[in-house]
Design an enzyme around this catalytic site. Structure first.
Site, PDB file in Angstrom:
ATOM      1  CB  SER A 139      -0.744   0.138   1.151  1.00 33.37           C
ATOM      2  OG  SER A 139      -1.221   1.277   1.349  1.00 33.37           O
ATOM      3  CE1 TYR A 152      -3.989  -2.904   5.382  1.00 35.31           C
ATOM      4  CE2 TYR A 152      -3.252  -0.727   4.861  1.00 35.31           C
ATOM      5  CZ  TYR A 152      -3.517  -1.644   4.346  1.00 35.31           C
ATOM      6  OH  TYR A 152      -4.017  -2.056   2.957  1.00 35.31           O
TER       7      TYR A 152
END
Length: 275
Positions: A139, A152
């Site tokens: 990401s 995350y």
């Protein structure tokens, strides 16, 4: 010349929804024999029927024995795997001090160990054949901080480090490694969030297209959209204060905290708790 994907065998994890489903669908469209996996058996069955998957089965990617068995079964049915797309992942958000310990551990297990488990098993098939391509999903928060997604972000940093090192370690072979770094993608992972200002949310199909580009013309990292990659690269030449100001203006400091619609996110958060 672009590498032909026709008749190659691919496994896509986390393929019952979102990026995984869009990617599996695009690969099928390009003549790939596609095996899809997900921990949600009911959603997986619907996805398999929707895209006419060549193989499907439930899989907890955190279990290395189960991952090996899944790949064994795919290879028995379809032949040696040419492509592995480690897409399975979860994205709880919120303040660090409020994140339950078990959820932190689960995130690390799925987002990081799942990638490692799949990569190890795929290499046992790819290295003897001196061919194959492993795609690991990261990401943009793996290279850029985003308040509200500390754990995350840590998992996505780990995926980048793992994949880049694997790419170096096996550079003498014809096994390829790529990391995909999407911005905010219009899937349930970002339910209740508005994304960054001045950047439209990316659709799963756009990420799938980025993955296909990496398969056809291998490269180490693929940003989706490309403009996010340019922004990340430009920050290297900025004074820290300017980079911080730009992130603030984009809403990176609040997008996953005070700007979140908790009602809109409730269903996904509840499903995380039951996974």
């Amino acid at each position: 010349m672009a590498i032909s994907l026709t008749n190659k065998v691919a496994i896509v994890t986390g393929a019952a929804r979102g990026i995984g489903l869009a990617t599996a669908s695009e690969l099928k469209r390009r003549g790939v024999m596609v095996a899809i996996a997900d921990i949600d058996s009911e959603a997986l069955a619907a996805a398999a029927q929707h895209i006419q998957a060549d193989f499907s089965g439930p899989l907890d990617v955190t279990n290395p024995t189960a991952f090996r068995a899944f790949v064994d079964e795919v290879e028995a049915q379809l032949g040696p795997i040419d492509i592995l797309i480690n897409n399975a992942g979860i994205m709880p958000i919120g303040h660090i001090h409020e994140e339950p310990d078990e959820l932190s551990r689960r995130m690390m297990e799925i987002n990081v160990l799942g990638v490692i488990n799949g990569t190890k098993r795929a290499l046992t098939t790819m290295l003897p054949r001196n061919a194959g391509h492993i795609i690991n999903m990261s990401s943009v928060v793996g290279v850029q901080p985003a308040a509200g997604a500390a754990t995350y972000s840590a998992t996505k940093h780990a995926v980048i480090g793992f994949t880049s090192t694997a790419r170096l370690e096996y550079a003498h072979t014809n096994v390829e490694f790529s990391t995909i770094l999407p911005s905010f993608v219009n899937t349930e992972l970002v339910a209740g969030t508005k994304g960054l200002k001045f950047f439209k949310q990316v659709e799963p199909e756009e990420v799938a297209a980025g993955i296909v580009r990496a398969l056809e013309k291998p490269r180490g990292k693929v940003f989706v959209p490309k403009s996010v990659g340019y922004l990340v690269a430009s920050e290297r030449f900025m004074p820290p204060a300017l980079a911080s100001f730009i992130r603030s203006r984009l809403g990176a400091n609040t997008a996953l905290l005070s700007d979140v619609d908790q009602v809109g996110r409730a269903e996904y958060q509840a499903r995380l708790g039951s996974s």
